[in-house]
Design a protein around this motif. Structure first.
Motif, PDB file in Angstrom:
ATOM      1  N   ALA A   1     -45.661  16.300 -17.644  1.00 26.57           N
ATOM      2  CA  ALA A   1     -46.415  15.913 -16.448  1.00 26.57           C
ATOM      3  C   ALA A   1     -46.179  16.908 -15.326  1.00 26.57           C
ATOM      4  O   ALA A   1     -45.114  16.921 -14.701  1.00 26.57           O
ATOM      5  N   GLY A   2     -47.180  17.744 -15.074  1.00 27.95           N
ATOM      6  CA  GLY A   2     -47.029  18.788 -14.067  1.00 27.95           C
ATOM      7  C   GLY A   2     -47.952  18.638 -12.876  1.00 27.95           C
ATOM      8  O   GLY A   2     -47.932  19.465 -11.977  1.00 27.95           O
ATOM      9  N   ILE A   3     -48.740  17.559 -12.873  1.00 26.70           N
ATOM     10  CA  ILE A   3     -49.735  17.432 -11.790  1.00 26.70           C
ATOM     11  C   ILE A   3     -49.265  16.454 -10.715  1.00 26.70           C
ATOM     12  O   ILE A   3     -48.819  15.351 -11.018  1.00 26.70           O
ATOM     13  N   VAL A   4     -49.342  16.898  -9.476  1.00 29.39           N
ATOM     14  CA  VAL A   4     -49.100  16.016  -8.330  1.00 29.39           C
ATOM     15  C   VAL A   4     -50.456  15.870  -7.648  1.00 29.39           C
ATOM     16  O   VAL A   4     -51.030  16.835  -7.146  1.00 29.39           O
ATOM     17  N   ASP A   5     -50.956  14.655  -7.681  1.00 26.05           N
ATOM     18  CA  ASP A   5     -52.352  14.425  -7.284  1.00 26.05           C
ATOM     19  C   ASP A   5     -52.607  14.599  -5.799  1.00 26.05           C
ATOM     20  O   ASP A   5     -51.723  14.348  -4.966  1.00 26.05           O
ATOM     21  N   PRO A   6     -53.871  14.935  -5.462  1.00 19.24           N
ATOM     22  CA  PRO A   6     -54.291  14.864  -4.059  1.00 19.24           C
ATOM     23  C   PRO A   6     -54.032  13.447  -3.553  1.00 19.24           C
ATOM     24  O   PRO A   6     -54.358  12.471  -4.245  1.00 19.24           O
ATOM     25  N   GLY A   7     -53.423  13.308  -2.396  1.00 16.59           N
ATOM     26  CA  GLY A   7     -53.144  11.983  -1.829  1.00 16.59           C
ATOM     27  C   GLY A   7     -51.738  11.486  -2.129  1.00 16.59           C
ATOM     28  O   GLY A   7     -51.263  10.533  -1.505  1.00 16.59           O
ATOM     29  N   TYR A   8     -51.033  12.131  -3.081  1.00 12.83           N
ATOM     30  CA  TYR A   8     -49.710  11.633  -3.474  1.00 12.83           C
ATOM     31  C   TYR A   8     -48.701  11.824  -2.336  1.00 12.83           C
ATOM     32  O   TYR A   8     -48.680  12.842  -1.662  1.00 12.83           O
TER      33      TYR A   8
ATOM     34  N   GLU B   1     -46.141  15.245   0.825  1.00 14.86           N
ATOM     35  CA  GLU B   1     -47.414  14.558   1.077  1.00 14.86           C
ATOM     36  C   GLU B   1     -48.503  15.579   0.771  1.00 14.86           C
ATOM     37  O   GLU B   1     -48.533  16.664   1.373  1.00 14.86           O
ATOM     38  N   ILE B   2     -49.360  15.248  -0.186  1.00 14.82           N
ATOM     39  CA  ILE B   2     -50.409  16.184  -0.596  1.00 14.82           C
ATOM     40  C   ILE B   2     -51.741  15.710  -0.013  1.00 14.82           C
ATOM     41  O   ILE B   2     -52.172  14.590  -0.294  1.00 14.82           O
ATOM     42  N   PRO B   3     -52.388  16.536   0.798  1.00 17.28           N
ATOM     43  CA  PRO B   3     -53.667  16.115   1.383  1.00 17.28           C
ATOM     44  C   PRO B   3     -54.769  16.033   0.323  1.00 17.28           C
ATOM     45  O   PRO B   3     -54.630  16.591  -0.771  1.00 17.28           O
ATOM     46  N   PRO B   4     -55.855  15.331   0.644  1.00 18.66           N
ATOM     47  CA  PRO B   4     -56.903  15.071  -0.358  1.00 18.66           C
ATOM     48  C   PRO B   4     -57.596  16.309  -0.913  1.00 18.66           C
ATOM     49  O   PRO B   4     -58.203  16.246  -1.966  1.00 18.66           O
ATOM     50  N   ASP B   5     -57.496  17.443  -0.220  1.00 15.30           N
ATOM     51  CA  ASP B   5     -58.206  18.638  -0.711  1.00 15.30           C
ATOM     52  C   ASP B   5     -57.300  19.580  -1.505  1.00 15.30           C
ATOM     53  O   ASP B   5     -57.731  20.665  -1.897  1.00 15.30           O
ATOM     54  N   LEU B   6     -56.033  19.185  -1.719  1.00 17.69           N
ATOM     55  CA  LEU B   6     -55.128  20.053  -2.473  1.00 17.69           C
ATOM     56  C   LEU B   6     -54.623  19.359  -3.736  1.00 17.69           C
ATOM     57  O   LEU B   6     -54.404  18.143  -3.739  1.00 17.69           O
ATOM     58  N   LEU B   7     -54.444  20.143  -4.775  1.00 21.09           N
ATOM     59  CA  LEU B   7     -53.782  19.688  -5.997  1.00 21.09           C
ATOM     60  C   LEU B   7     -52.480  20.490  -6.085  1.00 21.09           C
ATOM     61  O   LEU B   7     -52.495  21.700  -5.883  1.00 21.09           O
ATOM     62  N   ALA B   8     -51.373  19.793  -6.352  1.00 21.82           N
ATOM     63  CA  ALA B   8     -50.104  20.524  -6.484  1.00 21.82           C
ATOM     64  C   ALA B   8     -49.664  20.488  -7.949  1.00 21.82           C
ATOM     65  O   ALA B   8     -49.889  19.493  -8.641  1.00 21.82           O
TER      66      ALA B   8
ATOM     67  N   LYS C   1     -62.483  22.290  -4.786  1.00 26.47           N
ATOM     68  CA  LYS C   1     -63.842  22.603  -4.326  1.00 26.47           C
ATOM     69  C   LYS C   1     -64.295  21.613  -3.255  1.00 26.47           C
ATOM     70  O   LYS C   1     -64.989  21.965  -2.309  1.00 26.47           O
ATOM     71  N   SER C   2     -63.879  20.354  -3.408  1.00 27.66           N
ATOM     72  CA  SER C   2     -64.119  19.360  -2.349  1.00 27.66           C
ATOM     73  C   SER C   2     -62.950  18.379  -2.378  1.00 27.66           C
ATOM     74  O   SER C   2     -62.296  18.233  -3.420  1.00 27.66           O
ATOM     75  N   PRO C   3     -62.678  17.692  -1.259  1.00 24.11           N
ATOM     76  CA  PRO C   3     -61.557  16.743  -1.246  1.00 24.11           C
ATOM     77  C   PRO C   3     -61.807  15.612  -2.234  1.00 24.11           C
ATOM     78  O   PRO C   3     -62.963  15.253  -2.500  1.00 24.11           O
ATOM     79  N   ALA C   4     -60.744  15.060  -2.797  1.00 25.47           N
ATOM     80  CA  ALA C   4     -60.890  13.938  -3.729  1.00 25.47           C
ATOM     81  C   ALA C   4     -61.560  12.766  -3.015  1.00 25.47           C
ATOM     82  O   ALA C   4     -61.190  12.428  -1.880  1.00 25.47           O
ATOM     83  N   ALA C   5     -62.554  12.173  -3.662  1.00 21.69           N
ATOM     84  CA  ALA C   5     -63.248  11.022  -3.066  1.00 21.69           C
ATOM     85  C   ALA C   5     -62.328   9.802  -3.066  1.00 21.69           C
ATOM     86  O   ALA C   5     -62.367   8.975  -2.144  1.00 21.69           O
ATOM     87  N   ARG C   6     -61.503   9.668  -4.102  1.00 21.27           N
ATOM     88  CA  ARG C   6     -60.553   8.541  -4.180  1.00 21.27           C
ATOM     89  C   ARG C   6     -59.162   9.106  -4.467  1.00 21.27           C
ATOM     90  O   ARG C   6     -58.719   9.133  -5.607  1.00 21.27           O
ATOM     91  N   PRO C   7     -58.485   9.584  -3.418  1.00 23.66           N
ATOM     92  CA  PRO C   7     -57.187  10.214  -3.633  1.00 23.66           C
ATOM     93  C   PRO C   7     -56.159   9.219  -4.188  1.00 23.66           C
ATOM     94  O   PRO C   7     -56.362   8.000  -4.108  1.00 23.66           O
TER      95      PRO C   7
END
Ligand SMILES: Nc1ccn([C@H]2C[C@H](O)[C@@H](COP(=O)(O)OP(=O)(O)OP(=O)(O)O)O2)c(=O)n1
Length: 195
Positions: free
Chosen positions: A119-126, A93-100, A159-165
């Motif tokens: 595909a190497g990005i796990v989005d904030p909110g995933y 579970e990735i919180p809105p302020d982190l990118l994995a 820099k800031s949490p995702a507005a729409r995770p």
């Protein structure tokens, strides 16, 4: 800013960042990443069944992939040139302020095994398990064993949490996935889907 082992442990303790299960913290938590293990399910491509994978014909997915289960301790042999989808054992579970970011491990790279093609990005909110794009770029077959550490996740503080995770509010198609999931590109708006 990339999270260090101390930062990762503190976010795991707070509970907004989840990597589960971690059975051996000392082995899995690395200086700036968390090692993830290979799960037991694989999706193999059956190229003889269809003439072409077309993004707007999603119903064909079950016709071109076949699921295989391999018990922990048994081997899945990845042959040279193979491309199969695997999964991490861990759910994240990735919180809105982190990118994995999903990265390979050097020890596997040295055997010519890569864990993602693009595909190497796990989005904030995933939330969910991570689908691995496994390939053997070498010339010798390599035995993969479910439960082995196969990849690592690096966390970057934004820099800031995702507005729409990533998640149900934006109709994210891989949210909550369990096991390896084939592409759902057919649900993209440009292919007539409703995402
Ligand atoms: N190797 C990977 C990379 C990503 N993901 C998961 C976590 C991501 O948050 C999610 C979506 O990844 P992308 O944004 O790269 O993929 P799409 O753009 O195709 O999906 P969407 O349209 O849902 O954003 O898939 C995964 O399971 N395995």
């Amino acid at each position: 800013m990339i999270l260090s082992d101390a930062d990762i442990l503190s976010r795991l303790k707070e509970g907004d960042l989840v990597v589960d299960p971690i059975d051996d913290i000392d082995m899995q938590v690395q200086p700036a990443s968390v090692d993830l293990r290979l799960g037991t399910e694989f999706l193999e491509f059956q190229r003889t069944n269809i003439s072409c994978i077309h993004p707007n014909r999603e119903h064909e997915v079950s016709e071109y992939v076949r699921e295989t289960h391999v018990d922990e301790g048994d081997d899945f042999i990845l042959h040279p040139g193979d491309f199969v989808l695997g999964t991490t054992k861990e759910r994240v579970e990735i919180p809105p302020d982190l990118l994995a970011t999903v990265e390979g491990r050097s020890s596997l790279g040295r055997l010519a095994v890569v864990i993602h093609a693009t595909a190497g990005i796990v989005d904030p909110g995933y939330e969910g398990q991570i689908t691995l794009e496994l390939s053997n770029l070498g010339s010798a077959p390599v035995a993969l064993t479910p439960g082995m550490r196969i990849s690592q996740l690096v966390f970057t503080e934004m820099k800031s949490p995702a507005a729409r995770p990533y998640g149900s509010e934006r109709g994210s198609k891989y949210q909550g996935q369990s096991g390896p999931q084939a592409s759902r590109i057919g649900s993209d708006p440009e292919f007539g889907g409703d995402e």
